[in-house]
Scaffold this active site. Structure first.
Site, PDB file in Angstrom:
ATOM      1  N   SER A 253      50.972  36.726  23.571  1.00 30.31           N
ATOM      2  CA  SER A 253      50.821  38.148  23.880  1.00 30.31           C
ATOM      3  C   SER A 253      49.638  38.785  23.190  1.00 30.31           C
ATOM      4  CB  SER A 253      52.074  38.903  23.455  1.00 30.31           C
ATOM      5  OG  SER A 253      53.208  38.232  23.882  1.00 30.31           O
ATOM      6  N   LYS A 254      49.202  39.866  23.807  1.00 35.29           N
ATOM      7  CA  LYS A 254      48.158  40.656  23.184  1.00 35.29           C
ATOM      8  C   LYS A 254      48.834  41.870  22.552  1.00 35.29           C
ATOM      9  CE  LYS A 254      44.618  38.801  26.115  1.00 35.29           C
ATOM     10  NZ  LYS A 254      43.447  39.015  26.930  1.00 35.29           N
ATOM     11  N   ARG A 255      48.616  43.000  23.133  1.00 36.24           N
ATOM     12  CA  ARG A 255      49.174  44.199  22.529  1.00 36.24           C
ATOM     13  C   ARG A 255      50.697  44.328  22.585  1.00 36.24           C
ATOM     14  NH1 ARG A 255      46.752  45.282  19.052  1.00 36.24           N
ATOM     15  NH2 ARG A 255      44.756  46.351  18.917  1.00 36.24           N
TER      16      ARG A 255
END
Length: 494
Positions: A253-255
């Site tokens: 995941s990113k944010r």
RNA sequence: GGCCCCUUCGUCUAGCGGCCUAGGAUGCCACCCUUUCAAGGUGGAGACACGGGUUCGAGUCCCGUAGGGGCUACCA
């Protein structure tokens, strides 16, 4: 087809400027970089900013900074220039437009006038774009165009048959053409899509091997067909596996929904987070190289240049990997442990300063060695050794629960502390070896265990229960400061 | 749903038909060392997803199933 029959080797990393650099992208770049270096080739940075909506200002600098920090040198790119520039796609629009229209002229692509509403309806119907403009009468197309109707250029994908391609990591991959769509090549705003842009650029930039993440594998046949339609020689393709979340579920995941580590802290995924968390670039690089590829000889720790000598894209494991963040902690501690002391001190200085300590270089140079075996990250130095840099008057004596050792009360603690002062004063040689001998004698003499005496001193002098070795600490602090802190602790017991 | 890819200890991996009663690393546990914490040393638990084939012989090849990942945009 072999991996090395294209010379020179030219590899590009082509991120979209959508913000900070994600570690997944860096890993993809690293494998390409390693391959380029292995073959004495070039590594190119190209910015794919064809989606205006997603472009984030400042991204290019962030990308460059990430590579700089890691020490991955770039041969051609927006900052370093090069013979095939510009290296930013929005500055090459004309090229893509020319080739898109050329494909239309050749009958390999066509103008599609479908409106957003039409497209939405088709999507609701469940079966993507229905190619309704694929065979539009040329006169009708002209008419729509002259009426100012917006259009995109779509690729004419073969309706039947199969397309096979060779992936350096997986081997032959085959797709049924009927599964593929007539993908958009040029958007109505005149910008190309990735599909067209990367091919036009990779051809003009003489890219020999396309290294990219596996999520591109489904569009591999499309790209192969576009190369053929353009009549250009295809480069080799290697679809690299990607990093999954630590639990193995979903792409890293990113944010949103950031994966939390066992201790609740969030797992670093952006390059700046690795910097902020106190990881060494060499450790991060070693860590990344070990995922999906291995050095051989059961070696886990190796330098980048050693990896270059052995790296090959065909050895990359095709499976995606859960993000093994725990290994980075270990690797980082190993790198800190074997780091050159001056180098380490140089890294520690800004970290300690950032925590508000006034860092004295000479003292830091002496503190660094005793920290080496105890730091997992640079940031650990703050809690472990910040007390070394408490200026005169700033040091606060510890609370009773820290000061009191096993089976000791206020009275006993004072007794040990008071007895310690003359011992320190009597020591002409204040080396930790001498201190150890002297305090061992003291313990025996006043009837306490070594641990009780040493622990009391540790707490008094460092203000902590856990610290570097007590006597080495006092040696660095010096007699005067050591005594001052012991007296402070005594006074706090009044 | 359709298509594509992937599948060895919890995790990262070695293994490219016999060297595998499956090796390394990390994490975990124990012991040793030890003034705390570490580091270091020693040892331990821990895996070939499942089912069929092929073969004298399969973790290694083939097929199927299951599970996981991805794609299915005028995003990359």
């Amino acid at each position: 087809m072999t991996a090395d029959d294209r010379q020179p080797v030219r590899i590009r990393y082509a991120p979209s400027p959508t913000g900070p650099q994600h570690i997944g992208g860096i890993r993809t770049a690293l494998f390409g970089w390693l391959f380029a270096r292995r073959h004495g080739g070039q590594f190119i940075l190209r910015i794919e900013d064809t989606d205006q909506k997603r472009s984030v200002p400042g991204s290019i600098e962030m990308i460059q900074d990430a590579f700089d920090w890691l020490g991955m040198d770039i041969d051609e790119g927006p900052r370093q220039g090069g013979p095939f520039g510009p290296y930013i796609q929005s500055q090459r629009l004309k090229l893509y437009q020319t080739w898109a229209h050329w494909l239309v002229e050749q009958g390999q692509a066509y103008k599609c006038f479908a409106t957003a509403e039409e497209l939405a309806q088709m999507r609701e119907a469940g079966s993507g774009y229905d190619r309704r403009y694929r065979d539009l009468d040329p006169a009708a197309a002209k008419r729509l165009e002259s009426q100012g109707q917006d259009y995109v250029i779509r690729f004419k994908m073969p309706l039947t048959g199969q397309t096979s391609g060779y992936d350096m990591i997986r081997g032959e991959v085959t797709f049924d053409n009927e599964q593929l769509q007539d993908t958009v090549l040029l958007k109505s705003d005149g910008f190309p899509t990735y599909h067209l842009a990367h091919i036009v650029d990779d051809h003009h930039m003489k890219i020999s091997h396309i290294t990219r993440a596996v999520e591109w594998l489904p569009s591999f046949p499309l790209h192969l067909k576009i190369w053929e339609a353009l009549g250009w020689e295809k480069p080799h393709y290697a679809h690299l596996p990607v990093l999954l979340n630590p639990n193995g579920r979903g792409k890293l995941s990113k944010r949103k929904e950031r994966f939390a580590a066992a201790d609740g802290s969030s797992v670093p995924v952006f390059v700046h987070e690795f910097i902020d968390a106190g990881y060494l670039p060499a450790a991060v690089l070693n860590f990344l190289t070990n995922i999906g590829w291995n050095f051989g000889d059961d070696r886990e720790i190796f330098s980048l240049s050693e990896a270059i000598e052995r790296f090959n894209l065909t050895d990359v494991n095709p499976a995606n990997s859960a993000y093994p963040i725990a290994k980075l902690h270990w690797l980082n501690s190993q790198y800190i442990q074997s780091a050159d002391v001056d180098y380490l001190a140089g890294l520690l200085k800004p970290v300690l300063q950032g925590a508000g300590y006034a860092v004295d270089d000479a003292r830091l140079r002496r503190v660094a060695p005793i920290l080496q075996v105890r730091l997992k990250t640079l940031n650990d130095a703050i809690a472990m050794a910040g007390f070394f840099f408490d200026e005169w008057g700033c040091f606060a004596p510890p609370a009773a629960e820290i000061l009191f050792q096993k089976k000791m009360d206020s009275h006993a603690t004072r007794q040990v502390l008071e007895a310690s002062i003359p011992v320190i004063e009597s020591l002409a040689d204040f080396s930790h070896e001498r201190q150890y001998a002297a305090f061992k004698d003291l313990a025996k003499q006043i009837g306490y265990k070594n641990g009780q005496v040493f622990g009391t001193l540790r707490a008094a002098v460092t203000g902590q229960r856990v610290s570097p070795p007590t006597f080495e600490t006092m040696e660095i602090l010096g007699k005067a400061e050591s005594i001052r802190r012991i007296k402070l602790a005594c006074d706090s017991l009044q």
